[in-house]
Design a protein around this motif. Structure first.
Motif, PDB file in Angstrom:
ATOM      1  N   UNK A 100       0.873  -1.179   0.000  1.00 31.56           N
ATOM      2  CA  UNK A 100       0.000   0.000   0.000  1.00 31.56           C
ATOM      3  C   UNK A 100       0.906   1.224   0.000  1.00 31.56           C
ATOM      4  N   UNK A 101       0.650   2.126  -0.896  1.00 32.02           N
ATOM      5  CA  UNK A 101       1.505   3.316  -0.942  1.00 32.02           C
ATOM      6  C   UNK A 101       0.712   4.551  -1.385  1.00 32.02           C
ATOM      7  N   UNK A 102       1.323   5.708  -1.120  1.00 33.19           N
ATOM      8  CA  UNK A 102       0.712   6.990  -1.504  1.00 33.19           C
ATOM      9  C   UNK A 102       1.722   7.812  -2.291  1.00 33.19           C
ATOM     10  N   UNK A 103       1.230   8.916  -2.824  1.00 34.82           N
ATOM     11  CA  UNK A 103       2.145   9.877  -3.446  1.00 34.82           C
ATOM     12  C   UNK A 103       3.102  10.403  -2.371  1.00 34.82           C
ATOM     13  N   UNK A 104       4.327  10.730  -2.757  1.00 32.70           N
ATOM     14  CA  UNK A 104       5.330  11.245  -1.809  1.00 32.70           C
ATOM     15  C   UNK A 104       4.838  12.554  -1.181  1.00 32.70           C
ATOM     16  N   UNK A 105       5.155  12.733   0.117  1.00 28.81           N
ATOM     17  CA  UNK A 105       4.698  13.928   0.834  1.00 28.81           C
ATOM     18  C   UNK A 105       5.276  15.209   0.223  1.00 28.81           C
ATOM     19  N   UNK A 106       6.399  15.085  -0.475  1.00 27.05           N
ATOM     20  CA  UNK A 106       7.029  16.255  -1.084  1.00 27.05           C
ATOM     21  C   UNK A 106       6.110  16.919  -2.115  1.00 27.05           C
ATOM     22  N   UNK A 107       5.372  16.096  -2.842  1.00 31.83           N
ATOM     23  CA  UNK A 107       4.422  16.641  -3.835  1.00 31.83           C
ATOM     24  C   UNK A 107       3.365  17.487  -3.133  1.00 31.83           C
ATOM     25  N   UNK A 108       2.937  17.035  -1.953  1.00 32.85           N
ATOM     26  CA  UNK A 108       1.944  17.780  -1.176  1.00 32.85           C
ATOM     27  C   UNK A 108       2.542  19.088  -0.651  1.00 32.85           C
ATOM     28  N   UNK A 109       3.796  19.008  -0.174  1.00 35.22           N
ATOM     29  CA  UNK A 109       4.450  20.199   0.388  1.00 35.22           C
ATOM     30  C   UNK A 109       4.565  21.290  -0.672  1.00 35.22           C
ATOM     31  N   UNK A 110       4.896  20.902  -1.904  1.00 34.13           N
ATOM     32  CA  UNK A 110       5.015  21.892  -2.982  1.00 34.13           C
ATOM     33  C   UNK A 110       3.676  22.601  -3.223  1.00 34.13           C
ATOM     34  N   UNK A 111       2.582  21.816  -3.215  1.00 32.48           N
ATOM     35  CA  UNK A 111       1.246  22.411  -3.422  1.00 32.48           C
ATOM     36  C   UNK A 111       0.903  23.350  -2.268  1.00 32.48           C
ATOM     37  N   UNK A 112       1.256  22.938  -1.042  1.00 35.03           N
ATOM     38  CA  UNK A 112       0.945  23.764   0.140  1.00 35.03           C
ATOM     39  C   UNK A 112       1.711  25.087   0.072  1.00 35.03           C
ATOM     40  N   UNK A 113       2.982  25.009  -0.296  1.00 38.22           N
ATOM     41  CA  UNK A 113       3.791  26.237  -0.400  1.00 38.22           C
ATOM     42  C   UNK A 113       3.178  27.183  -1.439  1.00 38.22           C
ATOM     43  N   UNK A 171      14.792  13.620  -3.211  1.00 38.16           N
ATOM     44  CA  UNK A 171      13.737  13.192  -2.265  1.00 38.16           C
ATOM     45  C   UNK A 171      13.422  11.708  -2.371  1.00 38.16           C
ATOM     46  N   UNK A 172      14.109  11.001  -3.262  1.00 36.80           N
ATOM     47  CA  UNK A 172      13.823   9.577  -3.492  1.00 36.80           C
ATOM     48  C   UNK A 172      12.353   9.383  -3.882  1.00 36.80           C
ATOM     49  N   UNK A 173      11.940  10.139  -4.896  1.00 37.34           N
ATOM     50  CA  UNK A 173      10.558  10.107  -5.356  1.00 37.34           C
ATOM     51  C   UNK A 173      10.553   9.734  -6.844  1.00 37.34           C
ATOM     52  N   UNK A 174       9.581   8.970  -7.273  1.00 38.80           N
ATOM     53  CA  UNK A 174       9.546   8.604  -8.689  1.00 38.80           C
ATOM     54  C   UNK A 174       8.297   7.830  -9.058  1.00 38.80           C
ATOM     55  N   UNK A 175       8.256   7.379 -10.321  1.00 35.39           N
ATOM     56  CA  UNK A 175       7.091   6.644 -10.829  1.00 35.39           C
ATOM     57  C   UNK A 175       7.466   5.176 -11.038  1.00 35.39           C
TER      58      UNK A 175
END
Lengths: 208, 78
Positions: free
Chosen positions: A26-39, A138-142
Motif C-alpha cells: 500500500x503506498x501513496x504519493x510522496x509527501x514532497x508533492x503535497x508540500x510543494x502544493x501547500x507552499x 527526495x527519493x521520489x519517482x514513478x
C-alpha cells in the motif's frame, strides 16, 4: 505515513474480494508533492493579503473591513490547505495478490477507483523512473507497469511515490510469484448467491 | 462611501455564509469517503476541519452584526 488501516477488517472487506487474497503493498504519493502544493497555496494567500492591504490603503474604508477581508482570505486558504491534504491522503495505491487498485477520492468534487485484475492480464514490464533533480534528492519517482491485454498494451502508472526502487522490486517479485501460481482459473459472481465462485464450481466439467 | 462599505460588507457576509455551507457539505463528504474506503483520517485533520467551520461561523456572526450596524448608522432606515 501510517498504513495501519490496512489491517482493519473493514479495509480488508472493502478491497479483498477473493478467498486467500492478501495485500502486498500500500503506498501513496510522496509527501514532497503535497508540500510543494501547500507552499504554492500559501504564496497565493499571502499575495491576496498584500493586494487587499494595498487596496484598502487607497480607499477610505473602515479598518474592520480590511481585517475581515484578510480573515476571509486566511480562512479560505486554510480550507484549501486542508482539502489538499485530504486529497493527498485519499489517493492510495493498493496491490494485492489478485489486483492493483488506485483509489483517488477528492471528497465533494470527484472520485475514481481503477482496478487491474492481474489474472486477466499479462505483465510484461515493471519500469522505475525518476524525473528530475528534486525527485532524485527526495527519493521520489514513478513505477510504470506495462500490461499486455488481449486487445492492446496498457500501462499502469504509480506516480510520484516514495522509494520507487523498493516498490518496483517488490511489485516485480509479487507479479512473478503470482504468474507462477496462477492457473487458468476463472472467477465468476454467482447471481443467485452474489458470491464469487470458480467457473468450474458453477459449470462442472462433467456437465459440459 | 457608506453605500459601498455596506455593499462590500454584504459581499463578505455572503462569502462567509457560503463558506459555512461548503464546509458542512465537505465534512459530510469526507465522512462518506472515510466510511467507503475504510481509511480513517488523522485526528488532527478532523479537529482542523471542526475548528475551521467554528471560526467561519464566528466570523459570519460578526460580519452580520457589523452589517446591521453599518445599515443602522447609515440612516437609510430612520
Amino acid at each position: 505515513m501510517n498504513y495501519d488501516f490496512v489491517f482493519s477488517p473493514d479495509f480488508k472487506k472493502r478491497f479483498l474480494s477473493l478467498p486467500g487474497e492478501m495485500i502486498v503493498l500500500t503506498t501513496r504519493t510522496h509527501a514532497f508533492a503535497l508540500v510543494m502544493q501547500i507552499i504554492f497555496a500559501l504564496f497565493i494567500a499571502i499575495f491576496f493579503c498584500i493586494i487587499s492591504y494595498v487596496a484598502f490603503n487607497f480607499i477610505d474604508f473602515s479598518p474592520f473591513l480590511l481585517a475581515e477581508s484578510i480573515a476571509i482570505i486566511l480562512l479560505v486558504a486554510a480550507g484549501i490547505l486542508t482539502k489538499l491534504f485530504i486529497d493527498w491522503y485519499f489517493h492510495v495505491y493498493i496491490v494485492t495478490t489478485h489486483k492493483i487498485v488506485e483509489v483517488f477520492f477528492t471528497p465533494l468534487f470527484s472520485h475514481a477507483i481503477n482496478d487491474v485484475l492481474l489474472d486477466q492480464v499479462r505483465c510484461t514490464e515493471v519500469d522505475v523512473r525518476t524525473n528530475n533533480f528534486l525527485d532524485e534528492i527526495c527519493n521520489m519517482g514513478d513505477v510504470i507497469i506495462t500490461f499486455d491485454r488481449p486487445t492492446h498494451q496498457d500501462a499502469f502508472t504509480i506516480a510520484s511515490i516514495a522509494n520507487p526502487d523498493m516498490v518496483g522490486a517488490t511489485l516485480a517479485d509479487a507479479l512473478d510469484v503470482l504468474r507462477s501460481n496462477t492457473s487458468n482459473e476463472l472467477w465468476m459472481r454467482n447471481k443467485k448467491t452474489n458470491r464469487l465462485q470458480l467457473m468450474e464450481e458453477i459449470f462442472p466439467r462433467a456437465s459440459i | 462611501m457608506k453605500l459601498s462599505e455596506i455593499t462590500l460588507q454584504l459581499v463578505i457576509t455572503a462569502l462567509l455564509l457560503g463558506t459555512i455551507i461548503v464546509d458542512m457539505l465537505y465534512i459530510y463528504h469526507v465522512g462518506k469517503a472515510k466510511r467507503y474506503l475504510a481509511i480513517p483520517l488523522p485526528k488532527s485533520i478532523e479537529k482542523l476541519l471542526r475548528i475551521h467551520i467554528f471560526l467561519t461561523i464566528i466570523f459570519a456572526i460578526t460580519a452580520i452584526l457589523f452589517l446591521l450596524q453599518l445599515v443602522v448608522s447609515s440612516g437609510m432606515f430612520p
